[in-house]
Enzyme design. Structure first.
Site, PDB file in Angstrom:
ATOM      1  CE  LYS A 251      -3.998   2.003   0.518  1.00 11.10           C
ATOM      2  NZ  LYS A 251      -3.675   2.688  -0.753  1.00 11.10           N
TER       3      LYS A 251
ATOM      4  CD  GLN B 185       3.277   4.635   2.205  1.00 12.56           C
ATOM      5  OE1 GLN B 185       3.745   5.534   1.548  1.00 12.56           O
ATOM      6  NE2 GLN B 185       2.192   4.780   2.942  1.00 12.56           N
TER       7      GLN B 185
ATOM      8  CE  LYS C 185       4.625   7.403  -2.353  1.00  9.78           C
ATOM      9  NZ  LYS C 185       3.830   7.974  -1.255  1.00  9.78           N
TER      10      LYS C 185
ATOM     11  CG  ASP D 113       3.186  11.000  -3.026  1.00  8.46           C
ATOM     12  OD1 ASP D 113       3.093  10.896  -1.806  1.00  8.46           O
ATOM     13  OD2 ASP D 113       4.182  11.541  -3.578  1.00  8.46           O
TER      14      ASP D 113
ATOM     15  CG  ASN E  36      -4.311  16.061  -0.379  1.00 12.08           C
ATOM     16  OD1 ASN E  36      -3.815  15.318   0.467  1.00 12.08           O
ATOM     17  ND2 ASN E  36      -5.611  16.199  -0.510  1.00 12.08           N
TER      18      ASN E  36
HETATM   19  P1  NDP Z   1       0.609  17.781  -4.129  1.00 11.40           P
HETATM   20  O1  NDP Z   1       1.075  17.458  -5.486  1.00 11.40           O
HETATM   21  O2  NDP Z   1      -0.854  17.907  -3.888  1.00 11.40           O
HETATM   22  O3  NDP Z   1       1.305  19.110  -3.607  1.00 11.40           O
HETATM   23  C1  NDP Z   1       2.684  19.273  -3.508  1.00 11.40           C
HETATM   24  C2  NDP Z   1       2.936  20.727  -3.215  1.00 11.40           C
HETATM   25  O4  NDP Z   1       4.294  20.934  -2.864  1.00 11.40           O
HETATM   26  C3  NDP Z   1       2.651  21.638  -4.409  1.00 11.40           C
HETATM   27  O5  NDP Z   1       2.118  22.836  -3.921  1.00 11.40           O
HETATM   28  C4  NDP Z   1       4.037  21.838  -4.999  1.00 11.40           C
HETATM   29  O6  NDP Z   1       4.191  23.003  -5.776  1.00 11.40           O
HETATM   30  C5  NDP Z   1       4.823  21.974  -3.730  1.00 11.40           C
HETATM   31  N1  NDP Z   1       6.254  21.794  -3.907  1.00 11.40           N
HETATM   32  C6  NDP Z   1       6.920  20.838  -4.579  1.00 11.40           C
HETATM   33  N2  NDP Z   1       8.247  21.019  -4.481  1.00 11.40           N
HETATM   34  C7  NDP Z   1       8.400  22.130  -3.722  1.00 11.40           C
HETATM   35  C8  NDP Z   1       9.514  22.836  -3.235  1.00 11.40           C
HETATM   36  N3  NDP Z   1      10.759  22.437  -3.521  1.00 11.40           N
HETATM   37  N4  NDP Z   1       9.299  23.925  -2.460  1.00 11.40           N
HETATM   38  C9  NDP Z   1       8.046  24.330  -2.162  1.00 11.40           C
HETATM   39  N5  NDP Z   1       6.952  23.714  -2.603  1.00 11.40           N
HETATM   40  C10 NDP Z   1       7.135  22.625  -3.368  1.00 11.40           C
HETATM   41  O7  NDP Z   1       1.239  16.653  -3.176  1.00 11.40           O
HETATM   42  P2  NDP Z   1       0.776  16.186  -1.730  1.00 11.40           P
HETATM   43  O8  NDP Z   1       0.292  17.350  -0.948  1.00 11.40           O
HETATM   44  O9  NDP Z   1      -0.090  15.005  -1.886  1.00 11.40           O
HETATM   45  O10 NDP Z   1       2.148  15.658  -1.126  1.00 11.40           O
HETATM   46  C11 NDP Z   1       3.082  16.497  -0.472  1.00 11.40           C
HETATM   47  C12 NDP Z   1       4.026  15.666   0.364  1.00 11.40           C
HETATM   48  O11 NDP Z   1       3.282  14.892   1.320  1.00 11.40           O
HETATM   49  C13 NDP Z   1       4.867  14.650  -0.402  1.00 11.40           C
HETATM   50  O12 NDP Z   1       6.103  14.491   0.237  1.00 11.40           O
HETATM   51  C14 NDP Z   1       4.056  13.364  -0.245  1.00 11.40           C
HETATM   52  O13 NDP Z   1       4.842  12.215  -0.413  1.00 11.40           O
HETATM   53  C15 NDP Z   1       3.592  13.527   1.189  1.00 11.40           C
HETATM   54  N6  NDP Z   1       2.446  12.720   1.565  1.00 11.40           N
HETATM   55  C16 NDP Z   1       1.254  12.848   0.884  1.00 11.40           C
HETATM   56  C17 NDP Z   1       0.172  12.115   1.283  1.00 11.40           C
HETATM   57  C18 NDP Z   1      -1.169  12.285   0.670  1.00 11.40           C
HETATM   58  O14 NDP Z   1      -2.134  11.713   1.183  1.00 11.40           O
HETATM   59  N7  NDP Z   1      -1.319  13.063  -0.386  1.00 11.40           N
HETATM   60  C19 NDP Z   1       0.283  11.109   2.367  1.00 11.40           C
HETATM   61  C20 NDP Z   1       1.538  11.138   3.064  1.00 11.40           C
HETATM   62  C21 NDP Z   1       2.579  11.889   2.636  1.00 11.40           C
HETATM   63  P3  NDP Z   1       4.211  22.932  -7.391  1.00 11.40           P
HETATM   64  O15 NDP Z   1       2.775  22.944  -7.780  1.00 11.40           O
HETATM   65  O16 NDP Z   1       4.956  24.160  -7.779  1.00 11.40           O
HETATM   66  O17 NDP Z   1       4.929  21.676  -7.779  1.00 11.40           O
END
Ligand code: NDP
Length: 460
Positions: free
Chosen positions: A104, A125, A140, A180, A255
């Site tokens: 998962k 994970q 993953k 993700d 997200n």
């Molecule tokens: P999203 O794609 O929804 O959002 C990622 C965000 O981070 C975007 O706003 C993106 O901006 C920004 N971003 C990427 N790189 C950078 C950077 N170097 N500096 C600043 N902002 C940046 O992803 P999620 O919110 O789903 O995931 C975010 C993190 O959380 C990841 O590490 C993921 O593995 C982790 N995670 C997510 C889960 C989930 O349920 N979604 C569960 C557990 C962990 P831009 O649009 O410019 O790329």
């Protein structure tokens, strides 16, 4: 007395040598995978006292086995862009460890995706999923596809091609992907549709993060961000603090960030900054969530546009600077290694009290050391961001029973799970005289759960 001391020293040296020798092999075998090596090192760093006390993990070759994915699939993803040009991306799925249940873990669509990133995420994970207490193994996947600037049609065609190949390896009792970075509700919809078409049957539990209309769970979208705030709130409460009236910064605006901001605001905090990969917003009045959601969830535009609606706010080019804003609580929710040692020192100098990781491995090893040395409450992602996968497992439970739960029930379960993860991390740290070190606590609690089950299941 001298003999006991000698025996203890011997046990310590044996465990230390064992960890070093396994790590040397991992380094040799995965020389070009820095993120994966960083994740392995971070876990190994916490395990010395565990191995000294429990030689069974050495005798059963647990470390050698736990660092090697059960299966790593790499595949071609061909698709045709809007101009009729054939494009090819590389897709991955790692089925890292299936000891506790079906593999998962999410799928990431981002140009930085490679074997190292996918393996680090799959490795982490495995322990995260163990911490939730649910029957799920670690996996993953993803592709080096950049959804930014692509049309709806291009995203759909790419995603369908990706699933055509991935569908051979997944299923509700085998491997259950989710979203993700770059994979949200839209992509999950296309992935599910293509799976259904290729597989020829309706297996609702094959993916999580689905839309509510076709088997999704209420509360899944919010789960990682909300869960992060529930975890950090527990940590604060133990020190007589809360989110009330605290100044918070949250990196990213995807997200996890959006729903961490929502819950932190609901708990009375003032969230003054968030970012994307181009820059960050500083709004001293507090980030307007309606604007942020509209920009990111509806328009899919850049964070810089926030100032059009809120001209008093500032947009600063370059995302790293967000850590220079003074705050009580920092929640890195964007991506790996986004918070380095220098940023950690700045946060400490500005009086940060707690750091909670919403992203996976957002803090470099040296930055984490800065927090630990300065008694900053520091919640590692594999514990504090487990809410997303936890609610994904609840979605699987709802799919197999064919009964949808009300939001209140999902949210109450999520809260219970986050509190349990917090408590088991605290207890694991305390049992090895490492009180207050949630990194060690989470690593130890997750590792022992997986390792004990691996021993019982034999050498497979
Ligand atoms: P999203 O794609 O929804 O959002 C990622 C965000 O981070 C975007 O706003 C993106 O901006 C920004 N971003 C990427 N790189 C950078 C950077 N170097 N500096 C600043 N902002 C940046 O992803 P999620 O919110 O789903 O995931 C975010 C993190 O959380 C990841 O590490 C993921 O593995 C982790 N995670 C997510 C889960 C989930 O349920 N979604 C569960 C557990 C962990 P831009 O649009 O410019 O790329």
């Amino acid at each position: 007395m001298a003999m006991i001391m000698e025996m203890e020293t011997h046990k310590f040296q044996t465990a230390k040598k064992y960890i070093e020798s396994v790590y040397d092999t991992v380094k040799e075998r995965n020389a070009n995978e820095p993120e994966f090596l960083q994740a392995v090192q971070e876990i190994f760093h916490s395990l010395l006292p565990v191995l000294v006390k429990n030689p069974k993990y050495m005798e059963n070759g647990i470390l050698e086995r736990i660092v090697e994915p059960e299966r790593m699939i790499s595949f071609r993803v061909p698709w045709v862009d809007d101009k009729g040009k054939v494009r090819v991306n590389r897709g991955f799925r790692v089925q890292f460890n299936g000891t506790l249940g079906p593999y998962k873990g999410g799928l990431r669509f981002h140009p930085s995706v490679n074997a190292s990133i996918i393996k680090f995420l799959g490795f982490e994970q495995t322990f995260k999923n163990a911490l939730t207490g649910q029957a799920i193994g670690g996996g993953k996947g993803g592709a080096d596809f950049d959804p930014k600037g692509k049309s709806e049609g291009e995203v759909m065609r790419f995603t369908q091609s990706f699933m055509t190949e991935l569908s051979k390896y997944i299923g509700s009792g085998i491997d259950v992907p989710a979203g993700d970075i770059g994979v949200g509700a839209r992509e999950i919809g296309y992935l599910f549709g293509q799976y259904r078409k290729v597989a020829g049957h309706y297996d609702a539990g094959v993916l999580t993060g689905k839309g509510i209309g076709y088997g999704g769970s209420l509360g899944r979208t919010e789960a990682t961000g909300y869960g992060l705030v529930y975890f950090v709130d527990e940590m604060l409460k133990d020190k007589g603090m809360s989110f009330e009236d605290k100044t918070v910064i949250v990196s990213g605006s995807g997200n996890v960030s959006i729903y961490a901001i929502e819950k932190a605001q609901e708990y009375g905090a003032k969230v003054v900054a968030c970012s994307d990969s181009n820059g960050y917003i500083y709004d001293e009045k507090g980030i307007c969530l309606d604007t942020l959601k509209h920009l990111k969830e509806v328009e899919r535009s850049r964070i810089s546009e926030y100032v059009n609606e809120h001209p008093h706010a500032k947009y600063i080019e370059g995302s790293d600077g967000i850590w220079t804003i003074p705050c009580d609580i920092a929640l890195p929710c964007a991506t790996q290694n986004e918070l380095n040692e220098k940023a950690a020192k700045t946060l400490v100098a500005n009086g940060v009290k707690a750091v909670g990781e919403g992203a996976n491995m957002p803090t470099t090893h040296n930055a984490a050391e800065v927090f630990l040395q300065n008694d900053v409450l520091y919640a590692p992602g594999k514990a504090s961001n487990a809410g997303g996968v936890a609610v994904s497992a609840l979605e699987m439970a709802q799919n197999s029973s064919r009964i949808a739960w009300p939001l209140e029930k999902v949210d109450a379960e999520l809260k219970k799970i986050m509190v349990n993860i917090y408590r088991s991390s605290v207890e694991a740290a305390e049992s090895y005289d490492l009180s207050g070190n949630f990194v060690a606590g989470a690593n130890i609690a997750g590792f022992t759960k997986v390792a004990d089950a691996m021993i019982v299941q034999g050498v497979i």
